[in-house]
Write a protein that holds these residues in place. Structure first.
Motif, short mmCIF file in Angstrom:
data_model
loop_
_atom_site.label_atom_id
_atom_site.label_comp_id
_atom_site.label_asym_id
_atom_site.label_seq_id
_atom_site.Cartn_x
_atom_site.Cartn_y
_atom_site.Cartn_z
N UNK A 228 7.41 -22.98 -22.20
CA UNK A 228 8.23 -21.90 -22.76
C UNK A 228 8.35 -20.74 -21.78
N UNK A 229 7.28 -20.43 -21.05
CA UNK A 229 7.35 -19.33 -20.09
C UNK A 229 8.34 -19.63 -18.97
N UNK A 230 8.43 -20.90 -18.57
CA UNK A 230 9.40 -21.28 -17.55
C UNK A 230 10.82 -21.18 -18.09
N UNK A 231 11.01 -21.58 -19.33
CA UNK A 231 12.34 -21.46 -19.96
C UNK A 231 12.77 -20.01 -20.06
N UNK A 232 11.82 -19.10 -20.36
CA UNK A 232 12.14 -17.68 -20.43
C UNK A 232 12.58 -17.14 -19.08
N UNK A 233 11.91 -17.56 -18.01
CA UNK A 233 12.32 -17.14 -16.68
C UNK A 233 13.73 -17.63 -16.36
N UNK A 234 13.99 -18.91 -16.67
CA UNK A 234 15.33 -19.45 -16.41
C UNK A 234 16.40 -18.71 -17.20
N UNK A 235 16.12 -18.42 -18.48
CA UNK A 235 17.10 -17.71 -19.30
C UNK A 235 17.38 -16.32 -18.74
N UNK A 236 16.34 -15.62 -18.33
CA UNK A 236 16.52 -14.29 -17.76
C UNK A 236 17.25 -14.35 -16.43
N UNK A 237 16.95 -15.35 -15.65
CA UNK A 237 17.61 -15.50 -14.35
C UNK A 237 19.09 -15.75 -14.53
N UNK A 238 19.45 -16.43 -15.63
CA UNK A 238 20.85 -16.69 -15.94
C UNK A 238 21.54 -15.52 -16.61
#
Length: 183
Positions: A3-13
């Motif tokens: 989930x922490x990796x998904x949060x980084x990806x979402x923020x990066x997008x």
């Protein structure tokens, strides 16, 4: 994927960068009127060329010894240019997310993490908190006796004096990736 990796990806997008809204034409725009640009959930944001790296997005964790644990099947060494760019400003351990632009350049973001050993019977997620000396713990969303919490995570929590909390996700069979905050 954690989930922490998904949060980084979402923020990066751009999904959660918290840039202030445009209040009037030309007003409250970051970079134009002194309003700060919203900061994502990362400690470092940079770009890098990684021509051997396939795909359009990627997440990985750099362990304290420099080992890169990648959440995808990629050629050996292909993630190194991203890690090298990040490590100009942030040393391991860290968790990173990267997105390839149309031009082929990768935008990569990372935040510092802590790592701890995980046992074979440990859960996939953990939350520990200490408030007024009382420790509470949850594994996979179920409350447990704090005395049975994973010892490596308890040691991380003990690394902060006073009230503190941490969240952790299993990276693999032997490792937790955690974030910790003083409260």
């Amino acid at each position: 994927m954690r989930a922490s990796a998904l949060n980084l990806l979402a923020a990066l997008g751009g999904a959660s960068t918290e840039v202030p809204a445009l209040e009037a034409a030309g007003l409250a725009m970051p970079g134009l009127t002194g309003v700060e640009r919203g900061r994502g959930p990362w400690d470092v944001l940079t770009t890098a060329d990684a021509p051997e790296l396939p795909g359009s997005e990627l997440t990985f964790v750099a362990l304290p010894d420099g080992t890169l644990v990648v959440d995808a099947d990629v050629p050996d060494g292909s993630v190194s240019p991203l890690a090298d760019a990040l490590e100009q400003e942030l040393g391991p351990p860290y968790e990173a997310a990267a997105v390839r632009s149309e031009s082929g350049t990768w935008t990569v973001a990372a935040h510092a993490v802590l790592v701890a050993p995980a046992g074979p019977a440990d859960a996939d997620t953990a939350e520990l908190a200490r408030v007024d000396g009382v420790v509470t713990a949850r594994l996979d969303d179920s409350e447990i006796d704090a005395h049975t919490a994973p010892p490596g995570l308890v040691a991380l929590l003990d690394g902060v004096d006073g009230d503190a909390a941490l969240t952790a996700e299993r990276l693999d069979e032997t490792t937790w990736v955690a974030q910790r905050w003083a409260l």
